[in-house]
Design a protein around this motif. Sequence first.
Motif, PDB file in Angstrom:
ATOM      1  N   ILE A  15      44.744 -11.110  30.388  1.00  0.00           N
ATOM      2  CA  ILE A  15      43.509 -10.606  29.530  1.00  0.00           C
ATOM      3  C   ILE A  15      42.751 -11.952  29.136  1.00  0.00           C
ATOM      4  O   ILE A  15      41.543 -11.708  28.947  1.00  0.00           O
ATOM      5  CB  ILE A  15      44.469 -10.213  28.341  1.00  0.00           C
ATOM      6  CG1 ILE A  15      44.714  -8.570  28.560  1.00  0.00           C
ATOM      7  CG2 ILE A  15      43.283  -9.863  27.330  1.00  0.00           C
ATOM      8  CD1 ILE A  15      45.513  -8.042  27.557  1.00  0.00           C
ATOM      9  N   GLU A  69      42.427 -14.678  30.779  1.00  0.00           N
ATOM     10  CA  GLU A  69      41.910 -15.332  31.971  1.00  0.00           C
ATOM     11  C   GLU A  69      40.598 -14.552  32.611  1.00  0.00           C
ATOM     12  O   GLU A  69      39.598 -14.990  33.054  1.00  0.00           O
ATOM     13  CB  GLU A  69      42.928 -15.818  33.106  1.00  0.00           C
ATOM     14  CG  GLU A  69      43.815 -16.916  32.676  1.00  0.00           C
ATOM     15  CD  GLU A  69      45.055 -17.395  33.635  1.00  0.00           C
ATOM     16  OE1 GLU A  69      44.927 -16.522  34.620  1.00  0.00           O
ATOM     17  OE2 GLU A  69      45.576 -18.236  33.452  1.00  0.00           O
ATOM     18  N   THR A  70      40.859 -13.305  32.540  1.00  0.00           N
ATOM     19  CA  THR A  70      39.719 -12.031  33.011  1.00  0.00           C
ATOM     20  C   THR A  70      38.610 -12.317  31.981  1.00  0.00           C
ATOM     21  O   THR A  70      37.628 -11.904  32.224  1.00  0.00           O
ATOM     22  CB  THR A  70      40.359 -10.777  32.875  1.00  0.00           C
ATOM     23  OG1 THR A  70      41.034 -10.473  31.827  1.00  0.00           O
ATOM     24  CG2 THR A  70      41.396 -10.701  34.233  1.00  0.00           C
ATOM     25  N   ASN A  71      38.774 -12.926  30.691  1.00  0.00           N
ATOM     26  CA  ASN A  71      37.698 -13.062  29.838  1.00  0.00           C
ATOM     27  C   ASN A  71      37.009 -14.589  29.991  1.00  0.00           C
ATOM     28  O   ASN A  71      36.529 -15.273  28.988  1.00  0.00           O
ATOM     29  CB  ASN A  71      38.145 -12.860  28.396  1.00  0.00           C
ATOM     30  CG  ASN A  71      38.129 -11.222  28.327  1.00  0.00           C
ATOM     31  OD1 ASN A  71      37.088 -10.673  27.963  1.00  0.00           O
ATOM     32  ND2 ASN A  71      39.204 -10.721  28.058  1.00  0.00           N
ATOM     33  N   ASN A  72      37.462 -15.154  31.144  1.00  0.00           N
ATOM     34  CA  ASN A  72      36.966 -16.440  31.468  1.00  0.00           C
ATOM     35  C   ASN A  72      37.398 -17.639  30.557  1.00  0.00           C
ATOM     36  O   ASN A  72      36.562 -18.696  30.247  1.00  0.00           O
ATOM     37  CB  ASN A  72      35.072 -16.678  31.482  1.00  0.00           C
ATOM     38  CG  ASN A  72      34.837 -15.378  32.450  1.00  0.00           C
ATOM     39  OD1 ASN A  72      35.284 -15.456  33.687  1.00  0.00           O
ATOM     40  ND2 ASN A  72      33.610 -14.555  32.134  1.00  0.00           N
ATOM     41  N   CYS A  73      38.582 -17.595  30.270  1.00  0.00           N
ATOM     42  CA  CYS A  73      39.298 -18.563  29.266  1.00  0.00           C
ATOM     43  C   CYS A  73      40.461 -19.020  29.905  1.00  0.00           C
ATOM     44  O   CYS A  73      41.150 -18.348  30.950  1.00  0.00           O
ATOM     45  CB  CYS A  73      39.552 -18.054  27.892  1.00  0.00           C
ATOM     46  SG  CYS A  73      38.381 -17.710  26.887  1.00  0.00           S
ATOM     47  N   GLY A  87      35.800 -19.405  24.227  1.00  0.00           N
ATOM     48  CA  GLY A  87      35.118 -18.326  25.006  1.00  0.00           C
ATOM     49  C   GLY A  87      34.656 -17.421  24.151  1.00  0.00           C
ATOM     50  O   GLY A  87      34.631 -17.565  22.630  1.00  0.00           O
ATOM     51  N   ASN A  88      34.500 -16.239  24.452  1.00  0.00           N
ATOM     52  CA  ASN A  88      33.971 -15.102  23.733  1.00  0.00           C
ATOM     53  C   ASN A  88      35.143 -14.524  22.932  1.00  0.00           C
ATOM     54  O   ASN A  88      35.715 -13.551  23.612  1.00  0.00           O
ATOM     55  CB  ASN A  88      33.236 -13.994  24.539  1.00  0.00           C
ATOM     56  CG  ASN A  88      32.507 -13.036  23.696  1.00  0.00           C
ATOM     57  OD1 ASN A  88      32.871 -12.660  22.593  1.00  0.00           O
ATOM     58  ND2 ASN A  88      31.291 -12.447  24.028  1.00  0.00           N
ATOM     59  N   GLU A 123      35.145 -10.638  22.899  1.00  0.00           N
ATOM     60  CA  GLU A 123      35.751  -9.733  23.976  1.00  0.00           C
ATOM     61  C   GLU A 123      37.286  -9.777  24.188  1.00  0.00           C
ATOM     62  O   GLU A 123      37.778  -9.014  24.817  1.00  0.00           O
ATOM     63  CB  GLU A 123      35.092 -10.505  25.617  1.00  0.00           C
ATOM     64  CG  GLU A 123      33.531 -10.177  25.235  1.00  0.00           C
ATOM     65  CD  GLU A 123      33.041  -8.658  25.320  1.00  0.00           C
ATOM     66  OE1 GLU A 123      33.813  -8.004  26.105  1.00  0.00           O
ATOM     67  OE2 GLU A 123      32.265  -8.138  24.856  1.00  0.00           O
ATOM     68  N   ILE A 124      37.832 -11.092  24.221  1.00  0.00           N
ATOM     69  CA  ILE A 124      39.395 -10.991  24.192  1.00  0.00           C
ATOM     70  C   ILE A 124      40.065 -10.209  23.411  1.00  0.00           C
ATOM     71  O   ILE A 124      41.081  -9.519  23.568  1.00  0.00           O
ATOM     72  CB  ILE A 124      39.749 -12.470  24.108  1.00  0.00           C
ATOM     73  CG1 ILE A 124      39.150 -13.534  25.221  1.00  0.00           C
ATOM     74  CG2 ILE A 124      41.455 -12.699  23.985  1.00  0.00           C
ATOM     75  CD1 ILE A 124      39.397 -15.023  24.815  1.00  0.00           C
ATOM     76  N   GLN A 126      39.051  -7.425  21.844  1.00  0.00           N
ATOM     77  CA  GLN A 126      38.725  -5.935  22.121  1.00  0.00           C
ATOM     78  C   GLN A 126      39.735  -5.577  23.355  1.00  0.00           C
ATOM     79  O   GLN A 126      40.216  -4.415  23.639  1.00  0.00           O
ATOM     80  CB  GLN A 126      37.176  -5.686  22.442  1.00  0.00           C
ATOM     81  CG  GLN A 126      36.282  -6.015  21.136  1.00  0.00           C
ATOM     82  CD  GLN A 126      36.785  -5.647  19.751  1.00  0.00           C
ATOM     83  OE1 GLN A 126      37.620  -4.573  19.795  1.00  0.00           O
ATOM     84  NE2 GLN A 126      36.762  -6.670  18.849  1.00  0.00           N
ATOM     85  N   THR A 127      39.738  -6.632  24.324  1.00  0.00           N
ATOM     86  CA  THR A 127      40.550  -6.233  25.591  1.00  0.00           C
ATOM     87  C   THR A 127      42.017  -6.162  25.089  1.00  0.00           C
ATOM     88  O   THR A 127      42.714  -5.287  25.673  1.00  0.00           O
ATOM     89  CB  THR A 127      40.487  -7.494  26.384  1.00  0.00           C
ATOM     90  OG1 THR A 127      39.154  -7.819  26.943  1.00  0.00           O
ATOM     91  CG2 THR A 127      41.237  -7.216  27.834  1.00  0.00           C
TER      92      THR A 127
END
Length: 223
Positions: free
Chosen positions: A151, A153-157, A181-182, A185-186, A188-189
Amino acid sequence: MNFTVMKATQHLIKTKPKPFAFNTKFDDIITFIEDNKYSHFPVVEDGIYLGSIASVDVIPSKTKTVGDYRYALLPYFVRKDAGWFEILEKCAQFDCNLLAVLDEQNKYVGFYSAEDIFPLLNHTPFMKDAGLAIVIQKHYLDYSISEISQIVETNNCKLLGVFVSSTENGMAQITIKASAGNINEIIQTFRRFGYEIVSEHNQDSYLNELKERSAYLDKFLNI
């Protein structure tokens, strides 16, 4: 084990004062306890480590010796090549701030003080690197470290660290440290994957929306 890790801990082994023996008098015990504020003290007889005794088990007496407290000996220790995390883990497990150190032949080497080891934690990326800290919660049988990592890493962290900070009433509370990062987004995921967000974040759009709706409802009811 990584040499740098061993070097970072081994130079912190204390060899003084010497360990106690069964014939050590009470005055020597109490001096050690009061001067150093250690939770336990190590006991060695004829070069053999017998265990450690909790300071709270020592009852004031001018006639007693360490041998009178042999019933309270706790045989916990770490090896000379133990890493800092294992040392802190043992300190937490046995609720102590002094941990005896033995070599490969089980001979007493000295002891670690938790106070000397804790600063090593401050040099890890989990503590020193800037980033996002999130506390999530899910049933103990349902959470997955690999899922948590995915979760993030898929949000670019990048995941800087994760540990289970609490397990109560069947729920696991997990603290996460990730690179910047955002965060919205993390968060909510994580919610979409069934995790509850325990920590509060200003960027949490879901909570902000709930607050706006609550404020609107209060305003409407007060009309």
